[in-house]
Enzyme design. Sequence first.
Site, PDB file in Angstrom:
ATOM      1  N   CYS A 199       0.830  -1.208   0.000  1.00 41.54           N
ATOM      2  CA  CYS A 199       0.000   0.000   0.000  1.00 41.54           C
ATOM      3  C   CYS A 199       0.861   1.254   0.000  1.00 41.54           C
ATOM      4  O   CYS A 199       1.312   1.720   1.053  1.00 41.54           O
ATOM      5  CB  CYS A 199      -0.926  -0.019   1.217  1.00 41.54           C
ATOM      6  SG  CYS A 199      -1.913   1.467   1.353  1.00 41.54           S
TER       7      CYS A 199
ATOM      8  N   CYS B  29      -0.579   4.131   2.043  1.00 38.61           N
ATOM      9  CA  CYS B  29      -0.468   4.004   3.506  1.00 38.61           C
ATOM     10  C   CYS B  29       0.967   4.236   3.951  1.00 38.61           C
ATOM     11  O   CYS B  29       1.206   4.857   4.980  1.00 38.61           O
ATOM     12  CB  CYS B  29      -0.855   2.600   3.973  1.00 38.61           C
ATOM     13  SG  CYS B  29      -2.306   1.929   3.204  1.00 38.61           S
ATOM     14  N   ASP B  30       1.931   3.706   3.208  1.00 39.82           N
ATOM     15  CA  ASP B  30       3.297   3.618   3.728  1.00 39.82           C
ATOM     16  C   ASP B  30       4.329   4.481   2.999  1.00 39.82           C
ATOM     17  O   ASP B  30       5.459   4.603   3.475  1.00 39.82           O
ATOM     18  CB  ASP B  30       3.761   2.148   3.694  1.00 39.82           C
ATOM     19  CG  ASP B  30       2.848   1.280   4.547  1.00 39.82           C
ATOM     20  OD1 ASP B  30       2.372   1.785   5.587  1.00 39.82           O
ATOM     21  OD2 ASP B  30       2.602   0.125   4.188  1.00 39.82           O
TER      22      ASP B  30
END
Length: 312
Positions: free
Chosen positions: A135, A138-139
């Site tokens: 992701c 997200c990261d």
Amino acid sequence: MSEIQNCVIIGSGPAGYTAAIYAARAGMNPLLFTGKEPGGQLMITTDVENYPGYPDGIMGPQMMEDFKKQAVRFGTEVRMEFIEKVDFSGEIKKVWTESDEEIQAHSVIISTGASAKWLGLESEQQFMNKGVSACAVCDGFFFRNQEVAIVGAGDTAAEEATYLSKLCSTVHMLVRRDEMRASKIMQERVKNTENIKIYWNTETDEILGDENGVTGCRVKNRVTGEKSEIPVTGFFVAIGHKPNTDIFKDSLDMDDHGYLITKPDSSKTNIEGVFASGDAQDNVYRQAVTAAGTGCMAALDAERYLSSKGII
Ligand code: NDP
């Protein structure tokens, strides 16, 4: 035992929430279980530019928040729980939450979506969340101004590579064939981004690291057999998805890849009163807008089913 629900919806992506909006507005008082990834795959997407009605695009998580609000506004009960077992053998359908609570329902709409696939390397597991991620949204933040790699050549990989290129110094994109599967416009975007370096015919041999996390990856050219190492601190996997349908394998018809099979021009599964929508049953289009469309179909089919039984 609590009351028998008219309609239980499993899943909270565009399909589940759209089913909930329609079911709630039809007076079915739906009960929706969000599952482990509330909001589904759009929670790990940045700009959604192809959903009609948003001329300037919208962030995936914001869109899902709006879907949820709309579903709740009309009376959907949303529970942040995961359904881990079902029994569709009787007229009354049964589902169990992760805390083993049994819920009974006259109808069930499945919108469990799909989850990210992994390469299957041991090092991938070893460095999971220590540099390995599926992701970018997200990261990616954790790898600002650093070098990262991304595997895959579909729209997801192209989109995530573009996203990462805005944060990271260099994005090494590992493509296993000599062409990409991504749509032309996404490919062009990737190819025209200066700090995305594309490696054609390249597969991942190993993800390298130490106790602090990922330090690089060893790749192999599939044509020449030549191996080389790329120093990266982040390794993103974007190679497609698997439908989240394991809990239905003893009761519902599915294809070889696990996608639920619905009757033509409907959301009906092989079990009366159980309907399927979204990426859990769509291996072809897999778009937010088509998932929402099939969620709508499932609610309409469930409504007709419940009224034919005199339940609503
Ligand atoms: P896809 O299945 O379309 O693509 C997967 C990619 O990963 C392919 O390029 C595939 O290579 C590669 N791949 C698979 N396994 C491996 C492996 N073991 N090692 C290396 N590479 C591998 O998945 P996506 O998630 O990209 O897209 C799914 C659907 O969602 C598509 O229909 C897509 O169009 C859509 N989508 C649309 C978006 C948008 O419109 N904004 C954004 C994201 C997705 P190969 O080509 O060689 O098989």
